[in-house]
Scaffold this motif. Structure first.
Motif, PDB file in Angstrom:
ATOM      1  N   VAL A 157     -38.920  14.706  12.919  1.00 25.16           N
ATOM      2  CA  VAL A 157     -40.028  13.807  12.597  1.00 25.16           C
ATOM      3  C   VAL A 157     -41.362  14.497  12.846  1.00 25.16           C
ATOM      4  O   VAL A 157     -42.330  14.293  12.102  1.00 25.16           O
ATOM      5  N   GLU A 158     -41.429  15.327  13.887  1.00 29.60           N
ATOM      6  CA  GLU A 158     -42.672  16.053  14.169  1.00 29.60           C
ATOM      7  C   GLU A 158     -43.042  16.967  13.006  1.00 29.60           C
ATOM      8  O   GLU A 158     -44.216  17.063  12.623  1.00 29.60           O
ATOM      9  N   GLN A 159     -42.071  17.622  12.419  1.00 30.71           N
ATOM     10  CA  GLN A 159     -42.334  18.471  11.253  1.00 30.71           C
ATOM     11  C   GLN A 159     -42.782  17.640  10.056  1.00 30.71           C
ATOM     12  O   GLN A 159     -43.697  18.030   9.320  1.00 30.71           O
ATOM     13  N   LEU A 160     -42.142  16.506   9.859  1.00 33.82           N
ATOM     14  CA  LEU A 160     -42.523  15.642   8.746  1.00 33.82           C
ATOM     15  C   LEU A 160     -43.943  15.113   8.924  1.00 33.82           C
ATOM     16  O   LEU A 160     -44.732  15.064   7.967  1.00 33.82           O
ATOM     17  N   GLU A 187     -28.396   8.611  14.597  1.00 32.08           N
ATOM     18  CA  GLU A 187     -29.665   8.446  15.322  1.00 32.08           C
ATOM     19  C   GLU A 187     -30.795   9.186  14.618  1.00 32.08           C
ATOM     20  O   GLU A 187     -31.919   8.675  14.519  1.00 32.08           O
ATOM     21  N   GLN A 188     -30.514  10.383  14.126  1.00 32.87           N
ATOM     22  CA  GLN A 188     -31.535  11.149  13.408  1.00 32.87           C
ATOM     23  C   GLN A 188     -31.908  10.482  12.091  1.00 32.87           C
ATOM     24  O   GLN A 188     -33.079  10.446  11.712  1.00 32.87           O
ATOM     25  N   VAL A 189     -30.912   9.945  11.400  1.00 35.56           N
ATOM     26  CA  VAL A 189     -31.175   9.248  10.139  1.00 35.56           C
ATOM     27  C   VAL A 189     -32.108   8.065  10.382  1.00 35.56           C
ATOM     28  O   VAL A 189     -33.095   7.871   9.660  1.00 35.56           O
ATOM     29  N   ARG A 190     -31.816   7.303  11.418  1.00 33.20           N
ATOM     30  CA  ARG A 190     -32.641   6.119  11.703  1.00 33.20           C
ATOM     31  C   ARG A 190     -34.052   6.540  12.098  1.00 33.20           C
ATOM     32  O   ARG A 190     -35.038   5.930  11.657  1.00 33.20           O
ATOM     33  N   GLU A 191     -34.179   7.592  12.886  1.00 34.18           N
ATOM     34  CA  GLU A 191     -35.495   8.048  13.318  1.00 34.18           C
ATOM     35  C   GLU A 191     -36.346   8.486  12.120  1.00 34.18           C
ATOM     36  O   GLU A 191     -37.518   8.111  12.005  1.00 34.18           O
ATOM     37  N   VAL A 192     -35.733   9.260  11.231  1.00 35.68           N
ATOM     38  CA  VAL A 192     -36.461   9.730  10.050  1.00 35.68           C
ATOM     39  C   VAL A 192     -36.829   8.547   9.147  1.00 35.68           C
ATOM     40  O   VAL A 192     -37.949   8.454   8.641  1.00 35.68           O
ATOM     41  N   SER A 198     -42.713   3.518   8.447  1.00 34.03           N
ATOM     42  CA  SER A 198     -43.990   3.280   9.133  1.00 34.03           C
ATOM     43  C   SER A 198     -45.169   3.870   8.369  1.00 34.03           C
ATOM     44  O   SER A 198     -46.305   3.420   8.532  1.00 34.03           O
ATOM     45  N   LYS A 199     -44.901   4.858   7.520  1.00 36.74           N
ATOM     46  CA  LYS A 199     -45.966   5.486   6.731  1.00 36.74           C
ATOM     47  C   LYS A 199     -46.066   4.892   5.326  1.00 36.74           C
ATOM     48  O   LYS A 199     -46.916   5.321   4.529  1.00 36.74           O
ATOM     49  N   GLY A 200     -45.192   3.939   5.020  1.00 40.31           N
ATOM     50  CA  GLY A 200     -45.224   3.317   3.705  1.00 40.31           C
ATOM     51  C   GLY A 200     -44.706   4.207   2.592  1.00 40.31           C
ATOM     52  O   GLY A 200     -45.051   4.012   1.414  1.00 40.31           O
ATOM     53  N   LEU A 201     -43.867   5.172   2.936  1.00 40.43           N
ATOM     54  CA  LEU A 201     -43.371   6.120   1.941  1.00 40.43           C
ATOM     55  C   LEU A 201     -42.139   5.589   1.222  1.00 40.43           C
ATOM     56  O   LEU A 201     -41.361   4.802   1.776  1.00 40.43           O
ATOM     57  N   TRP A 202     -41.942   6.067   0.004  1.00 41.29           N
ATOM     58  CA  TRP A 202     -40.659   5.927  -0.667  1.00 41.29           C
ATOM     59  C   TRP A 202     -39.694   6.948  -0.055  1.00 41.29           C
ATOM     60  O   TRP A 202     -40.117   8.028   0.366  1.00 41.29           O
ATOM     61  N   VAL A 203     -38.420   6.601  -0.051  1.00 37.91           N
ATOM     62  CA  VAL A 203     -37.390   7.562   0.313  1.00 37.91           C
ATOM     63  C   VAL A 203     -36.421   7.683  -0.868  1.00 37.91           C
ATOM     64  O   VAL A 203     -35.888   6.684  -1.351  1.00 37.91           O
ATOM     65  N   PRO A 227     -33.161  -0.760   7.151  1.00 37.41           N
ATOM     66  CA  PRO A 227     -33.561  -1.840   6.249  1.00 37.41           C
ATOM     67  C   PRO A 227     -35.075  -2.018   6.197  1.00 37.41           C
ATOM     68  O   PRO A 227     -35.599  -2.633   5.261  1.00 37.41           O
ATOM     69  N   GLU A 228     -35.764  -1.453   7.187  1.00 37.53           N
ATOM     70  CA  GLU A 228     -37.233  -1.535   7.200  1.00 37.53           C
ATOM     71  C   GLU A 228     -37.871  -0.849   5.991  1.00 37.53           C
ATOM     72  O   GLU A 228     -39.044  -1.088   5.676  1.00 37.53           O
TER      73      GLU A 228
END
Length: 405
Positions: A157-160, A187-192, A198-203, A227-228
């Motif tokens: 996440v820090e890199q992103l 856990e990593q999937v959920r964190e990313v 939180s940034k309003g991005l599309w994934v 789901p967020e």
């Protein structure tokens, strides 16, 4: 000054490096040379018989000799929605599915539909070769975020966060990964995913290797785990890898209904419907059991262990053990600049592209250099080929690379 014969947009994109390597290897084989190809991500198994039989029966039915809806056969779209709920826990309606000509068209359609000129797409690196080219074709800007072997090729996440700008619109997320075989933990999937939300991005998440994980490592869909993200997620998938159907060319994208409708409009002008016979075959695949892939996984796992051990036995090569897909991504930076004996004297490759070319010329083994997926210094090898070819190919690599000075 005369006008250019080819548009700047098309001139700017590169040929698929993986397909180029595979084509060259097959051409050399056809010419009688004993080339071992580690290039293409293509299972060596035949498509399961029940899937082939469904296609044979469909070919004799006149209704499949005609145009069908551009977005896909309704029964296949529903089956894909059902399969997605079954396999990853993500609920979608048939109206949220677009059936595409292979996974590549799903990638292209998605970025063409979501990206405006200048929009930035964060691309975890190493990446599959098609992603940045599809983004550029849409007028977007791929922003590479590199994660090396010391972090299992998994971005943080820090890199992103460091790559985020006011122009960022999309995060591309791929797990299991092509080309590295890395798999993000739940856990990593959920964190990313929470970071992206939180940034309003599309994934945009490519899940085509969802059924190919090893050592008890689970596959986690970011669409389900977070789901967020709401309706700002698009899932890419297809039958190619799971069911050994690379040549059938059936993929799909799942997303919000308005995005899928727009992408369907695009496809209606680009290619119209996917060939009906492969669609019926795909229907049999996604509606049927996963027995075939479970059997293939046994062989893939065996080959995975063999190729990792074989490559790590070579001085100057470091090959992490992948947890998914059917690729290894070997760090060969320790070999660059070293001297190799060749048929015409000696060579000192300075890049992984030069090393890959040398390997093909000298010992007739085809591998894909890291330049195709990001920085130089790495080689991708698919272990989806037969056991005998794998053993022969690795032995050739050991013999040649092991003599570096």
């Amino acid at each position: 000054m005369p006008a250019a014969r080819v548009s700047q947009r098309i001139s700017a994109i590169a040929e698929s490096a993986t397909l180029a390597v595979d084509a060259k290897a097959k051409a050399l084989k056809a010419a009688g040379r004993p080339v071992i190809g580690f290039g293409a991500g293509e299972p060596d198994f035949p498509t399961p018989g029940y899937i082939v039989q469904a296609a044979i029966e469909a070919a004799s039915q006149p209704k499949y000799h005609r145009y069908s809806p551009a977005g896909g056969l309704p029964e296949l779209k529903q089956a894909i929605a059902d399969k997605t709920l079954r396999d990853s826990g993500y609920k979608a309606e048939a109206s949220q599915v677009l059936v595409t000509n292979g996974g590549k068209q799903a990638v292209y359609n998605t970025f063409a539909t979501l990206v405006d000129p200048g929009d930035e797409v964060i691309v975890p690196t190493p990446f599959w070769t098609t992603y940045p080219e599809a983004i550029r074709l849409a007028g977007g800007v791929p922003v590479e975020v590199f994660a090396g072997p010391e972090q299992d090729y998994l971005v943080t996440v820090e890199q992103l966060e460091a790559a985020l700008t006011e122009r960022t619109k999309i995060l591309l997320f791929v797990s299991p990964s092509n080309p590295t075989g890395s798999v993000y933990s739940p856990e990593q999937v959920r964190e990313v995913g929470l970071w992206a939300a939180s940034k309003g991005l599309w994934v945009v998440t490519d899940e085509i290797y969802e059924h190919l994980t090893y050592d008890g490592v689970p596959f986690t869909s970011i669409a389900t785990a977070v789901p967020e993200l709401g309706d700002k997620v698009v899932i890419l998938n297809g039958v190619a890898k799971t069911y050994a159907m690379t040549g059938w060319r059936v993929g799909w994208m799942i997303g919000p209904a308005d995005v899928i409708k727009a992408a369907t409009n695009l496809q209606s002008h680009a290619t119209s419907n996917v060939s009906n016979i492969p669609q019926v075959a795909a229907l049999a695949a996604v509606s049927g059991p996963l027995t075939a892939v479970d059997e293939m996984k046994v062989a893939f796992d065996r080959r995975r262990k063999a190729i990792v051990a074989g490559l790590n036995a070579i001085d100057g090569v470091e090959c992490p053990t992948p947890k998914g897909a059917f690729y290894v991504y070997a760090d060969v930076r320790g070999l660059l600049g070293k001297e190799f004996e060749t048929a015409n004297g000696t060579a000192r490759p300075q890049t992984s592209a030069e090393l890959a070319a040398l390997i093909l010329d000298e010992v007739e083994v085809a591998v894909v250099p890291g330049e195709a997926f990001g920085p130089s210094g790495f080689l991708r090898l698919s272990y989806a080929l037969g056991d005998d070819d794998l053993a022969t190919g690795v032995a050739r690599l050991q013999s040649f690379l092991g003599k570096a000075k």
